[in-house]
Design an enzyme around this catalytic site. Structure first.
Site, PDB file in Angstrom:
ATOM      1  N   THR A 374      42.096  14.664   9.199  1.00  0.00           N
ATOM      2  CA  THR A 374      40.648  14.923   9.029  1.00  0.00           C
ATOM      3  C   THR A 374      39.584  15.423   7.518  1.00  0.00           C
ATOM      4  OG1 THR A 374      40.425  14.312  11.210  1.00  0.00           O
ATOM      5  CG2 THR A 374      38.365  15.684  10.211  1.00  0.00           C
ATOM      6  N   ASN A 394      41.361  10.059  12.016  1.00  0.00           N
ATOM      7  CA  ASN A 394      41.958  10.938  13.141  1.00  0.00           C
ATOM      8  C   ASN A 394      43.201  11.345  12.542  1.00  0.00           C
ATOM      9  OD1 ASN A 394      42.070  11.587  15.596  1.00  0.00           O
ATOM     10  ND2 ASN A 394      42.898  10.209  16.826  1.00  0.00           N
ATOM     11  N   ASP A 416      40.251  10.134  21.446  1.00  0.00           N
ATOM     12  CA  ASP A 416      39.590  11.035  20.964  1.00  0.00           C
ATOM     13  C   ASP A 416      39.298  10.647  22.613  1.00  0.00           C
ATOM     14  OD1 ASP A 416      40.622  12.998  18.863  1.00  0.00           O
ATOM     15  OD2 ASP A 416      38.879  11.850  18.211  1.00  0.00           O
ATOM     16  N   SER A 446      35.613  16.940  18.383  1.00  0.00           N
ATOM     17  CA  SER A 446      35.103  18.040  17.935  1.00  0.00           C
ATOM     18  C   SER A 446      34.619  18.331  16.541  1.00  0.00           C
ATOM     19  CB  SER A 446      36.378  19.187  18.318  1.00  0.00           C
ATOM     20  OG  SER A 446      36.983  18.696  19.456  1.00  0.00           O
ATOM     21  N   GLY A 465      40.470  19.410  12.286  1.00  0.00           N
ATOM     22  CA  GLY A 465      41.985  20.921  12.946  1.00  0.00           C
ATOM     23  C   GLY A 465      42.198  19.796  13.887  1.00  0.00           C
ATOM     24  N   GLY A 466      41.362  19.481  14.470  1.00  0.00           N
ATOM     25  CA  GLY A 466      41.033  18.286  15.794  1.00  0.00           C
ATOM     26  C   GLY A 466      40.602  19.453  16.375  1.00  0.00           C
TER      27      GLY A 466
HETATM   28  O1  DON Z   1      36.904  14.015  15.623  1.00  0.00           O
HETATM   29  C1  DON Z   1      37.722  14.262  16.751  1.00  0.00           C
HETATM   30  O2  DON Z   1      37.209  15.608  17.355  1.00  0.00           O
HETATM   31  C2  DON Z   1      39.315  14.479  15.707  1.00  0.00           C
HETATM   32  N1  DON Z   1      39.021  12.683  15.415  1.00  0.00           N
HETATM   33  C3  DON Z   1      39.339  15.173  14.277  1.00  0.00           C
HETATM   34  C4  DON Z   1      40.406  15.503  14.670  1.00  0.00           C
HETATM   35  C5  DON Z   1      41.499  15.969  13.300  1.00  0.00           C
HETATM   36  O3  DON Z   1      40.721  17.077  12.637  1.00  0.00           O
HETATM   37  C6  DON Z   1      42.441  15.981  12.592  1.00  0.00           C
HETATM   38  N2  DON Z   1      43.317  17.085  12.361  1.00  0.00           N
HETATM   39  N3  DON Z   1      43.357  17.711  11.333  1.00  0.00           N
END
Ligand code: DON
Length: 566
Positions: A374, A394, A416, A446, A465-466
Site C-alpha cells: 500500500t 492490498n 478486507d 485501516s 502497513g495493513g
Molecule cells: O485498506 C486496508 O486497510 C488494507 N487494504 C491496507 C493494506 C496495507 O496497508 C498493506 N500494507 N502494507
C-alpha cells in the site's frame, strides 16, 4: 451500544464543534514553499513538476497518484482504491474523498466459503475473484475536476510518459515481485509486464506498460468514463469474467466516489482530522487518544506510558472488529465510539499494574494481519492546500491479475471483508457482521491519512502497513505532539497491539531491554518482529513562519522535497 443512522451521525458531526468541517484556527500565512513526500522518487518528481506548472496540491495529488500506479505497481494503482484527505486553504475546510473499492453486485457473503462453510484458502487474495470495483480512476477525475486548476490531461502526463517509456526496477521492487512471483506467473499479462521471462527482474531492468499508458490516455481524454465505460470497461469485464471473476459492466458504470465529512477530535489541544468509515482509522485513533487523555498519558513514567498505549490499542482494535464497516450499508455508531463516555467505559477494567488479557474483553472475530504493501503521500502547496492520501491494491501486486489489454493490475481488496462473518466460533464471536460481504458495499479499511494541528504547527501524515497503519499514525501523532520534526516522526521506532493475537509486536531495537522486562512484569507478551515495517510520508508546517519540512520513511525508497514555487 445504541446505533444511529448515518444521517444522524452526520447531523451530530455538523453540530459538534469538535467534529466540524471547518478548521477552528485562522488560516496560516501565505507560504513561499510547497512540499511533497511520497514512497517513490519518480512520484515526488512528478508532483513537483505539476506544482511548477502552476498546479495546486490537488493537481499534484492526481499526478502522484497516477505515477505511483505506474512505478509502484505492488502498492497501488488504477485497479485499486484509497482515501484522499483534503484541506482547502481558500475556505479553510476539509473533506475526505472516499475512492475505496466496492464489492461487485454479484458478490455475496459466502462467496469465499466452500460447501462445508470453510474459508477457501487464497480465494479472496489471488486472481480476479478477489478484486473489488476500483476507485482510483474516479477519484483522480473528481480531484482534477472539482479541486484542481489544471486539466486532468496535464496532470496525468507524467504517468503516461513513465508507463510508455518505462521505469527501472530497484531492490524494493525485486523483494515485492519475489513475494508474489508464483501468483504473478498464473496469468499471462501480469507475468509479461512485471516479471522478466517469468523470473524476478534484475535491478535496472525497464518495466514498460504500453497498455497502461493507453488506459491512462483514455482517462486523460474522457475523464472517469474512459475507464468505467466504453472500450476499457469492456476489456476489464471480459477478462475478469474469462478468468473466474464476477464483474459486470453495470458494476463499473455504477461506481462513484463519495465525499465524506472527515472525523475530527482533540487531544490536549492537538486537533486531529482523519478518515471516517469505511476506514476504521479515524475512529480507532479518536478512541485511543481519548483513553490516553483519561489515563493522563502525558504525566506517566516511560513504562506506564507504554502500558497505557498498549491497553488503549487493545481496546480500540476490539471495537474495530465488532462495530466498524461501511457506514453506507450498516449502522456504525461513530459518534458514540469516539466519545469520552465510551472511552471511560473501555477503561473501566484498566489495571495500571497488569495487562488485561484480550480474552477478558467481550469476544469478537479475529482480524487478519494485512500483507506488506500500500502507499501514502503528503502534499502542501504554497497556498496552504493540503493532501494526505493513502492508496492500496492490498497485497503486493494486489490480486496479481492484469485484465488483458488494459495494463490494469487488479486489487485483492475483497480480502478486507470478513469472509466468514457472524459465524459462531469457540469464543462465541458476535463480531464482523458489520464488515460482512454484501453487493456494492465497501470493505473496511485501516488506511488513516490524517492532519494534525498543535502549537502553531500542522502535520500531514499517513503510512501503509495493513492493520498496523492505525498504531503507526498514532505514534506519529504523539511524536508531532511532542514537537518532533518530519524526519523524527517518520523514523521513530514502532510497536503495535491489535487485540488479537494478544501480543505486543515491536520493531527490532524499538524497545530497550529494561522496558521489555518491565512490560513483561505487568503480564504483556512481547514479540520482536524480524524486520521493520511501515513507510510513512510526512510534511510539517510552522504556521508562524510558513516554513515546511518534509520526510520520507527511512524504511522505504521514497523521497521528500521542499521547493520554492514562484
Ligand atoms: O485498506 C486496508 O486497510 C488494507 N487494504 C491496507 C493494506 C496495507 O496497508 C498493506 N500494507 N502494507
Amino acid at each position: 451500544m445504541r446505533r444511529r443512522s448515518l444521517l444522524a451521525v452526520f447531523f451530530f458531526v455538523v453540530l459538534l464543534p469538535a467534529c466540524s468541517w471547518q478548521s477552528t484556527h485562522t488560516p496560516p500565512p501565505a507560504l513561499h514553499d510547497a512540499a511533497i513526500a511520497t514512497a517513490h522518487p519518480l512520484a515526488t518528481q512528478a508532483g513537483v513538476q505539476i506544482l511548477q506548472q502552476g498546479g495546486n496540491a490537488f493537481d499534484a495529488a492526481v499526478a502522484v497518484t497516477a505515477v505511483l500506479a505506474v512505478v509502484e505497481p505492488y502498492s497501488s494503482g488504477l485497479g485499486g482504491g484509497g482515501f484522499w484527505l483534503l484541506h482547502k486553504a481558500r475556505d479553510n475546510t476539509q473533506v475526505m474523498i472516499d475512492g475505496r473499492e466496492k464489492a461487485p453486485l454479484a458478490a455475496h457473503r459466502d462467496m469465499y466459503l466452500d460447501a462445508d462453510g470453510e474459508v477457501i484458502p487464497r480465494a479472496s487474495v489471488d486472481g480476479p475473484l478477489s478484486a473489488g470495483i476500483p476507485g482510483v480512476p474516479a477519484a483522480m477525475a473528481h480531484l482534477a475536476r472539482h479541486y484542481g486548476r489544471l486539466p486532468l490531461k496535464q496532470s496525468l502526463q507524467p504517468a503516461i510518459t513513465l508507463a510508455r517509456n518505462g521505469f527501472a526496477v530497484d531492490e524494493h521492487y525485486r523483494r515485492m515481485a519475489q513475494f508474489r512471483q508464483s501468483v504473478l506467473q498464473n496469468w499471462e499479462d501480469g507475468e509479461a509486464i512485471f516479471l522478466q521471462d517469468g523470473e524476478v527482474p534484475d535491478v535496472g531492468y525497464i518495466i514498460r506498460q504500453p497498455d497502461l499508458a493507453n488506459t491512462l490516455e483514455q482517462i486523460a481524454n474522457q475523464g472517469a468514463d474512459g475507464f468505467y465505460k466504453g472500450e476499457i470497461a469492456g476489456k476489464l469485464v471480459r477478462s475478469v469474467r474469462e478468468n473466474g471473476g464476477i464483474w459486470t459492466l453495470q458494476d463499473l458504470a455504477q461506481y462513484s466516489i463519495v465525499e465524506r465529512l472527515p472525523l475530527q477530535f482533540s487531544y490536549n489541544g492537538m486537533r486531529v482530522t482523519s478518515v471516517t468509515p469505511p476506514s476504521s482509522g479515524g475512529v480507532a485513533l479518536a478512541q485511543i487518544f481519548n483513553m490516553l487523555a483519561l489515563g493522563n498519558y502525558d504525566k506517566l513514567n516511560a513504562v506506564d506510558k507504554k502500558h497505557l498505549l498498549i491497553e488503549a490499542m487493545r481496546r480500540a482494535y476490539r471495537d474495530r472488529a465488532e462495530y466498524l464497516g461501511d457506514s453506507d450499508v450498516v449502522d456504525v455508531p461513530v459518534i458514540e465510539l469516539a466519545s469520552m463516555a465510551h472511552a471511560r467505559q473501555l477503561l473501566a477494567n484498566l489495571d495500571m499494574q497488569r495487562a488485561t488479557p484480550s480474552a477478558d474483553l467481550p469476544p469478537v472475530a479475529v482480524d487478519k494481519l494485512d500483507g506488506p504493501d500500500t502507499t501514502h503521500f503528503s502534499i502542501v502547496d504554497k497556498q496552504g492546500n493540503r493532501v494526505a492520501a493513502t492508496l492500496s491494491i492490498n497485497y503486493p501486486f494486489g490480486s496479481c491479475f492484469v485484465a488483458e489489454g488494459t495494463g490494469v493490475l487488479l486489487n485483492d481488496e475483497m480480502d478486507d471483508f470478513s469472509s466468514k462473518p457472524g459465524s459462531p466460533n469457540v469464543y462465541g464471536l458476535v463480531g464482523a457482521e458489520a464488515n460482512a460481504i454484501a453487493p456494492g458495499k465497501r470493505m473496511l479499511s485501516s488506511m488513516s491519512p490524517s492532519f494534525a494541528e498543535y502549537n502553531n504547527r500542522i502535520a500531514v501524515l499517513g503510512t501503509p502497513g495493513g492493520s498496523r497503519i492505525i498504531t503507526m499514525v498514532l505514534l506519529g501523532l504523539l511524536q508531532f505532539y511532542d514537537g518532533a520534526d518530519a524526519t523524527t516522526i517518520v523514523n521513530a521506532p514502532r510497536m503495535h497491539h491489535q487485540y488479537l493475537p494478544d501480543k505486543v509486536f515491536y520493531e527490532p531495537g524499538a524497545l530497550p531491554p529494561e522496558r521489555i522486562a518491565a512490560l513483561q512484569q505487568k503480564g504483556h507478551v512481547l514479540q520482536q518482529l524480524d524486520s521493520t515495517y511501515g513507510n510513512m510520508q510526512v510534511v510539517v508546517m510552522d504556521r508562524n513562519t510558513g516554513r515546511l519540512n518534509a520526510a520520507s520513511d527511512k524504511r522505504g525508497v521514497g523521497s521528500a522535497q521542499v521547493l520554492t514555487v514562484e
